[in-house]
Design a protein around this motif. Structure first.
Motif, PDB file in Angstrom:
ATOM      1  N   ARG A 105       2.016   7.614   3.181  1.00  0.00           N
ATOM      2  CA  ARG A 105       2.032   9.344   2.746  1.00  0.00           C
ATOM      3  C   ARG A 105       3.573   9.634   3.707  1.00  0.00           C
ATOM      4  NH1 ARG A 105      -1.532  14.262   2.314  1.00  0.00           N
ATOM      5  NH2 ARG A 105       0.254  15.860   2.470  1.00  0.00           N
ATOM      6  N   SER A 144      -3.359  -3.021  -2.318  1.00  0.00           N
ATOM      7  CA  SER A 144      -4.457  -2.046  -1.832  1.00  0.00           C
ATOM      8  C   SER A 144      -5.129  -1.697  -3.392  1.00  0.00           C
ATOM      9  CB  SER A 144      -3.938  -0.928  -1.171  1.00  0.00           C
ATOM     10  OG  SER A 144      -3.245  -0.061  -2.208  1.00  0.00           O
ATOM     11  N   GLU A 145      -6.062  -1.394  -3.493  1.00  0.00           N
ATOM     12  CA  GLU A 145      -7.097  -0.967  -4.650  1.00  0.00           C
ATOM     13  C   GLU A 145      -6.159   0.321  -5.289  1.00  0.00           C
ATOM     14  OE1 GLU A 145     -11.460   0.118  -6.612  1.00  0.00           O
ATOM     15  OE2 GLU A 145     -11.103  -0.671  -4.345  1.00  0.00           O
ATOM     16  N   ARG A 146      -5.934   1.301  -4.566  1.00  0.00           N
ATOM     17  CA  ARG A 146      -5.111   2.377  -5.284  1.00  0.00           C
ATOM     18  C   ARG A 146      -3.785   1.758  -5.953  1.00  0.00           C
ATOM     19  NH1 ARG A 146      -6.640   6.075  -7.852  1.00  0.00           N
ATOM     20  NH2 ARG A 146      -8.525   6.266  -6.444  1.00  0.00           N
ATOM     21  N   VAL A 147      -2.943   1.258  -5.170  1.00  0.00           N
ATOM     22  CA  VAL A 147      -1.740   1.030  -5.676  1.00  0.00           C
ATOM     23  C   VAL A 147      -2.049  -0.169  -6.909  1.00  0.00           C
ATOM     24  CG1 VAL A 147       0.273  -0.539  -5.286  1.00  0.00           C
ATOM     25  CG2 VAL A 147      -0.376   1.108  -3.413  1.00  0.00           C
ATOM     26  N   PRO A 150       1.953  12.073  -6.841  1.00  0.00           N
ATOM     27  CA  PRO A 150       0.617  12.356  -7.123  1.00  0.00           C
ATOM     28  C   PRO A 150       0.633  14.014  -7.904  1.00  0.00           C
ATOM     29  CG  PRO A 150       0.177  12.622  -4.978  1.00  0.00           C
ATOM     30  CD  PRO A 150       1.884  12.112  -5.230  1.00  0.00           C
ATOM     31  N   PHE A 185      -8.577  -4.807  -8.417  1.00  0.00           N
ATOM     32  CA  PHE A 185      -9.409  -3.565  -8.461  1.00  0.00           C
ATOM     33  C   PHE A 185     -10.646  -3.811  -9.235  1.00  0.00           C
ATOM     34  CE2 PHE A 185      -6.685  -2.406 -11.458  1.00  0.00           C
ATOM     35  CZ  PHE A 185      -7.365  -1.677 -12.755  1.00  0.00           C
ATOM     36  N   ARG A 222       0.894  -1.031  -0.139  1.00  0.00           N
ATOM     37  CA  ARG A 222       0.136   0.182  -0.153  1.00  0.00           C
ATOM     38  C   ARG A 222       0.622   1.375  -0.049  1.00  0.00           C
ATOM     39  NH1 ARG A 222      -2.384  -0.384   6.230  1.00  0.00           N
ATOM     40  NH2 ARG A 222      -0.560   0.151   7.340  1.00  0.00           N
ATOM     41  N   TYR A 275       4.305   9.758  -1.861  1.00  0.00           N
ATOM     42  CA  TYR A 275       3.764   8.422  -1.109  1.00  0.00           C
ATOM     43  C   TYR A 275       5.075   7.488  -1.403  1.00  0.00           C
ATOM     44  CZ  TYR A 275      -0.650  10.261  -0.822  1.00  0.00           C
ATOM     45  OH  TYR A 275      -1.807  11.072  -0.461  1.00  0.00           O
ATOM     46  N   LYS A 316      -4.470   0.251  -9.061  1.00  0.00           N
ATOM     47  CA  LYS A 316      -4.912   1.089 -10.315  1.00  0.00           C
ATOM     48  C   LYS A 316      -3.681   1.854 -10.686  1.00  0.00           C
ATOM     49  CE  LYS A 316      -9.677   1.707  -9.011  1.00  0.00           C
ATOM     50  NZ  LYS A 316     -10.879   2.899  -8.807  1.00  0.00           N
ATOM     51  N   ILE A 317      -2.686   2.389 -10.084  1.00  0.00           N
ATOM     52  CA  ILE A 317      -1.599   2.851 -10.377  1.00  0.00           C
ATOM     53  C   ILE A 317      -0.516   2.188 -10.969  1.00  0.00           C
ATOM     54  CG2 ILE A 317       0.514   4.253  -9.502  1.00  0.00           C
ATOM     55  CD1 ILE A 317      -1.206   5.242  -7.145  1.00  0.00           C
TER      56      ILE A 317
END
Length: 98
Positions: free
Chosen positions: A8, A64-67, A41, A84, A5, A17, A69-70
């Motif tokens: 920050r 994690s979903e955000r990682v 970002p 995701f 994940r 991040y 997607k990136i």
């Protein structure tokens, strides 16, 4: 369960991040086992060790979903897409909001 994940860093108004491997129960800013790279970002730049991430996924770590997607946006690798759900945005009119 191990989770890959974002952690920050940076100051207020200037997020930065790290992509880290950590236990899923630990707080975001706490200790981590390994750092895979970083993500900015505001500049839309990312530098990660994708091969190491793939090896940890093979060992059972979850993204994690955000990682996910990136990483999928950067590499277009299908291994990241299963973490995701692809969603489409729909524009809401003022009548629907009320």
């Amino acid at each position: 369960m191990l989770k890959i994940r974002l952690s920050r860093q940076g100051r207020k108004g200037r997020p930065f991040y790290r992509v880290v491997l950590t236990e899923h129960t630990k707080p975001v800013k706490s200790s981590f086992k390994e750092v895979f790279g970083w993500f900015d970002p505001l500049a839309h730049k990312m530098e990660v060790n994708v091969e190491m991430i793939k090896s940890w996924i093979a060992k059972g770590a979850q993204l994690s979903e955000r990682v996910a997607k990136i990483l999928f946006a950067e590499t277009k690798d299908a291994i990241f897409q299963k973490f995701f759900i692809e969603r489409t945005r729909t524009a809401k009119t003022k009548k629907e909001v009320k």
